[in-house]
Design a protein around this motif. Structure first.
Motif, PDB file in Angstrom:
ATOM      1  N   TRP A 282      -5.267 -22.663   4.273  1.00 49.18           N
ATOM      2  CA  TRP A 282      -4.624 -22.629   5.972  1.00 49.18           C
ATOM      3  C   TRP A 282      -3.449 -21.432   6.337  1.00 49.18           C
ATOM      4  O   TRP A 282      -2.403 -21.087   5.123  1.00 49.18           O
ATOM      5  CB  TRP A 282      -4.612 -23.939   6.494  1.00 49.18           C
ATOM      6  N   SER A 283      -3.367 -21.017   7.314  1.00 47.69           N
ATOM      7  CA  SER A 283      -2.419 -20.528   7.913  1.00 47.69           C
ATOM      8  C   SER A 283      -1.227 -20.868   7.709  1.00 47.69           C
ATOM      9  O   SER A 283      -1.132 -22.281   8.440  1.00 47.69           O
ATOM     10  CB  SER A 283      -2.273 -19.549   9.546  1.00 47.69           C
ATOM     11  N   GLU A 284       0.192 -20.262   7.370  1.00 45.24           N
ATOM     12  CA  GLU A 284       2.016 -20.504   7.295  1.00 45.24           C
ATOM     13  C   GLU A 284       2.761 -19.843   7.481  1.00 45.24           C
ATOM     14  O   GLU A 284       2.589 -18.912   6.859  1.00 45.24           O
ATOM     15  CB  GLU A 284       2.049 -22.123   5.639  1.00 45.24           C
ATOM     16  N   GLU A 285       2.837 -20.086   8.068  1.00 45.34           N
ATOM     17  CA  GLU A 285       3.947 -18.971   9.627  1.00 45.34           C
ATOM     18  C   GLU A 285       5.412 -19.216  10.265  1.00 45.34           C
ATOM     19  O   GLU A 285       5.410 -20.720  10.634  1.00 45.34           O
ATOM     20  CB  GLU A 285       3.201 -18.170  10.087  1.00 45.34           C
ATOM     21  N   VAL A 286       6.140 -18.450  10.382  1.00 49.79           N
ATOM     22  CA  VAL A 286       7.054 -18.801  11.393  1.00 49.79           C
ATOM     23  C   VAL A 286       8.134 -19.387  10.782  1.00 49.79           C
ATOM     24  O   VAL A 286       8.399 -20.505  11.439  1.00 49.79           O
ATOM     25  CB  VAL A 286       6.421 -18.665  12.651  1.00 49.79           C
ATOM     26  N   PRO A 287       8.837 -19.218   9.818  1.00 50.86           N
ATOM     27  CA  PRO A 287       9.359 -20.571   9.409  1.00 50.86           C
ATOM     28  C   PRO A 287      11.052 -20.184   9.852  1.00 50.86           C
ATOM     29  O   PRO A 287      11.962 -18.924  10.697  1.00 50.86           O
ATOM     30  CB  PRO A 287      10.072 -19.335   7.502  1.00 50.86           C
ATOM     31  N   ASN A 288      12.003 -20.953   9.872  1.00 57.35           N
ATOM     32  CA  ASN A 288      12.865 -21.451  10.281  1.00 57.35           C
ATOM     33  C   ASN A 288      13.841 -22.483   9.955  1.00 57.35           C
ATOM     34  O   ASN A 288      12.864 -23.989   9.411  1.00 57.35           O
ATOM     35  CB  ASN A 288      12.829 -22.131  11.889  1.00 57.35           C
ATOM     36  N   TRP A 289      14.866 -21.936   9.514  1.00 57.11           N
ATOM     37  CA  TRP A 289      16.114 -22.756   8.581  1.00 57.11           C
ATOM     38  C   TRP A 289      16.554 -24.176   9.465  1.00 57.11           C
ATOM     39  O   TRP A 289      16.818 -24.235  10.777  1.00 57.11           O
ATOM     40  CB  TRP A 289      16.871 -21.911   8.082  1.00 57.11           C
ATOM     41  N   TYR A 290      16.723 -25.124   8.992  1.00 54.43           N
ATOM     42  CA  TYR A 290      17.818 -26.837   9.190  1.00 54.43           C
ATOM     43  C   TYR A 290      18.678 -25.755   9.043  1.00 54.43           C
ATOM     44  O   TYR A 290      19.241 -25.487   8.288  1.00 54.43           O
ATOM     45  CB  TYR A 290      17.255 -27.591   8.439  1.00 54.43           C
ATOM     46  N   PRO A 291      19.305 -26.561  10.535  1.00 47.06           N
ATOM     47  CA  PRO A 291      20.927 -25.920   9.856  1.00 47.06           C
ATOM     48  C   PRO A 291      21.366 -26.754   8.858  1.00 47.06           C
ATOM     49  O   PRO A 291      23.388 -25.679   8.054  1.00 47.06           O
ATOM     50  CB  PRO A 291      21.700 -26.829  10.970  1.00 47.06           C
ATOM     51  N   SER A 292      21.686 -27.905   7.963  1.00 46.93           N
ATOM     52  CA  SER A 292      21.829 -28.287   7.361  1.00 46.93           C
ATOM     53  C   SER A 292      21.006 -27.898   5.366  1.00 46.93           C
ATOM     54  O   SER A 292      21.548 -28.031   4.584  1.00 46.93           O
ATOM     55  CB  SER A 292      21.287 -29.452   6.635  1.00 46.93           C
ATOM     56  N   GLY A 293      20.309 -26.634   5.372  1.00 44.34           N
ATOM     57  CA  GLY A 293      20.103 -25.953   4.364  1.00 44.34           C
ATOM     58  C   GLY A 293      18.758 -26.717   4.140  1.00 44.34           C
ATOM     59  O   GLY A 293      18.622 -25.728   2.749  1.00 44.34           O
ATOM     60  N   ASP A 294      18.736 -27.982   3.979  1.00 47.31           N
ATOM     61  CA  ASP A 294      17.813 -28.183   3.299  1.00 47.31           C
ATOM     62  C   ASP A 294      16.426 -28.770   3.380  1.00 47.31           C
ATOM     63  O   ASP A 294      15.583 -29.867   3.295  1.00 47.31           O
ATOM     64  CB  ASP A 294      18.289 -29.637   3.446  1.00 47.31           C
ATOM     65  N   LYS A 295      15.859 -28.309   4.793  1.00 44.24           N
ATOM     66  CA  LYS A 295      15.219 -28.195   4.865  1.00 44.24           C
ATOM     67  C   LYS A 295      14.204 -26.564   5.531  1.00 44.24           C
ATOM     68  O   LYS A 295      15.447 -26.277   6.259  1.00 44.24           O
ATOM     69  CB  LYS A 295      14.771 -28.712   6.226  1.00 44.24           C
TER      70      LYS A 295
ATOM     71  N   TRP B 284      17.241 -17.047   8.872  1.00 47.24           N
ATOM     72  CA  TRP B 284      18.193 -16.538   7.663  1.00 47.24           C
ATOM     73  C   TRP B 284      18.860 -17.682   7.035  1.00 47.24           C
ATOM     74  O   TRP B 284      18.646 -19.044   8.124  1.00 47.24           O
ATOM     75  CB  TRP B 284      19.518 -15.545   8.656  1.00 47.24           C
ATOM     76  N   SER B 285      18.946 -17.995   5.959  1.00 50.42           N
ATOM     77  CA  SER B 285      19.706 -19.737   5.475  1.00 50.42           C
ATOM     78  C   SER B 285      20.573 -19.387   6.059  1.00 50.42           C
ATOM     79  O   SER B 285      21.697 -18.677   5.709  1.00 50.42           O
ATOM     80  CB  SER B 285      19.427 -19.501   3.908  1.00 50.42           C
ATOM     81  N   PRO B 286      21.364 -20.570   6.378  1.00 55.78           N
ATOM     82  CA  PRO B 286      22.604 -21.512   6.585  1.00 55.78           C
ATOM     83  C   PRO B 286      23.540 -20.581   5.978  1.00 55.78           C
ATOM     84  O   PRO B 286      24.413 -20.629   5.797  1.00 55.78           O
ATOM     85  CB  PRO B 286      22.841 -22.458   7.011  1.00 55.78           C
ATOM     86  N   ASP B 287      23.017 -20.528   4.736  1.00 53.91           N
ATOM     87  CA  ASP B 287      24.265 -20.143   3.439  1.00 53.91           C
ATOM     88  C   ASP B 287      24.074 -18.709   3.651  1.00 53.91           C
ATOM     89  O   ASP B 287      25.659 -17.799   2.528  1.00 53.91           O
ATOM     90  CB  ASP B 287      24.498 -20.174   2.285  1.00 53.91           C
ATOM     91  N   GLY B 288      23.386 -17.654   4.264  1.00 57.35           N
ATOM     92  CA  GLY B 288      23.291 -16.158   4.129  1.00 57.35           C
ATOM     93  C   GLY B 288      22.821 -16.087   3.072  1.00 57.35           C
ATOM     94  O   GLY B 288      22.960 -14.359   2.590  1.00 57.35           O
ATOM     95  N   GLY B 289      22.706 -16.556   2.199  1.00 54.79           N
ATOM     96  CA  GLY B 289      22.127 -16.151   0.595  1.00 54.79           C
ATOM     97  C   GLY B 289      20.183 -15.797   0.722  1.00 54.79           C
ATOM     98  O   GLY B 289      19.865 -15.067   0.019  1.00 54.79           O
TER      99      GLY B 289
END
Length: 360
Positions: A267-280, A229-234
């Motif tokens: 190549w494979s790109e997976e398991v995303p994770n948001w930085y708390p700032s929302g800019d990464k 989930w993104s930090p802004d919830g959107g």
């Protein structure tokens, strides 16, 4: 029993594949690159200062492979600190709401269970117990609850643990496997991956007074997994496997619920994770066996729809309709669904966190 074995085999394939991939972080507003650090499955602390990640090693007996949790300063890849030993398979770290504790799953006790360890190190503590396999811990934003997936009911479902009382409560009851839960920023919903007869899709479980409601957020034959989930919830970030080609996608959580492909490497790109700032956005890559933590530029999300060079727009899934209430009523736990207070400090922290020993 045969159905359970079948789903467990599928989960082993998914978990094993993910475990063999590295972490890659992309910056939206910071084009500079950091010196890469070997590691996989990175997770940023709530204040953005620390990165917890997994390293594959040879076990203490030198007879096989194991995985361990490490931590380092997010802005200083050169130095890191070991948090867990080399006697078990420890994976999928997640920070507590106050940033002082790292939760992870481990087979240290024989069965895979949820464990925790202080960011300064010390003796790990077992969090879940019983004759089950427990995976993918996800602490709630306020820190009272821990979501995870477990087969303690005979099927892999989403469970919620009250960290104050120690009570475990089952959230989902589908026949197919449910796994990889993630909290919304306001604690009003949990997103997770599930196969309910339509392939592996992303679902949202929204808490309400009637016991909870379910919404399917993805469509198609591709495997959709590991929502974040993104930090802004959107937005929800997730990975999508199209016939062996895995890439990172983002889904709007507001109408018209469009889906965007953020990555498109061979190549494979997976398991995303948001930085708390929302800019990464952090995610894992597997580039010819290279397993590294790195940072690279990416266009801001609002520009994804405008045809930015590194982004590709995909056909959006049809509008999603709310499904019927889940068969097992589940009232929101105390405090869930209430707005989070507006503040810049981490909840529960009155003084700045100092770096763990050996990390400066």
């Amino acid at each position: 029993m045969a159905r359970l074995v079948k789903w467990q085999a599928l989960l082993v394939v998914i978990y094993g594949f993910v475990l063999s991939t590295p972490l890659f972080a992309v910056a939206v507003k910071a084009p500079q690159r950091q010196r890469p650090t070997a590691g996989v499955h990175g997770r940023i602390s709530p204040d953005g200062r620390f990165l917890a990640y997994v390293v594959r090693e040879t076990n203490e007996r030198g007879s096989g492979e194991t995985t361990s949790i490490f931590i380092r300063r997010a802005d200083r890849p050169s130095r890191s600190k070991r948090l867990t030993g080399k006697d078990s398979r420890d994976d999928f770290p997640a920070f507590s709401a106050d940033g002082r504790t790292v939760y992870y799953h481990s087979n240290k006790s024989g069965l895979t269970k949820i464990w925790s360890v202080n960011i300064r190190g010390g003796k790990p503590a077992q969090v879940t117990f019983g004759p089950s396999q427990d995976y993918h811990p996800s602490p709630s934003p306020r820190g009272r609850y821990l979501a995870y997936d477990s087969n303690r009911s005979g099927n892999y479902d989403i469970w919620l643990r009250d960290l104050r009382s120690g009570e475990d409560r089952q959230i989902t009851t589908a026949r197919g496997p449910d796994f990889s839960p993630t909290w919304s920023p306001q604690e009003k919903a949990i997103a997770f991956t599930s196969n309910r007869g339509e392939g592996f899709q992303i679902y949202l479980y929204r808490f309400d007074k009637k016991g909870g409601a379910l919404r399917k957020m993805t469509e198609g034959k591709a495997v959709h997994a590991h929502p974040a989930w993104s930090p802004d919830g959107g937005y929800l970030a997730y990975d999508r496997d199209d016939k062996g080609v895995v890439s990172v996608w983002v889904k709007e959580l507001r109408r018209p619920y469009r889906s965007f492909r953020l990555t498109g490497a061979p190549w494979s790109e997976e398991v995303p994770n948001w930085y708390p700032s929302g800019d990464k956005l952090a995610y894992t890559i597997n580039q010819t066996g290279d397993k590294r933590v790195a940072v690279a530029p990416l266009p801001p999300l609002p520009n994804v729809d405008s045809g930015a060079p590194m982004a590709q727009r995909a056909k959006s899934a049809p509008a999603n309709q709310m499904a019927a209430a889940l068969p097992v009523p589940f009232a929101p736990p105390q405090g869930i669904g209430e707005p989070l207070p507006r503040q810049t400090a981490i909840p529960g922290i009155r003084e700045p966190l100092s770096p763990p020993e050996d990390i400066d």
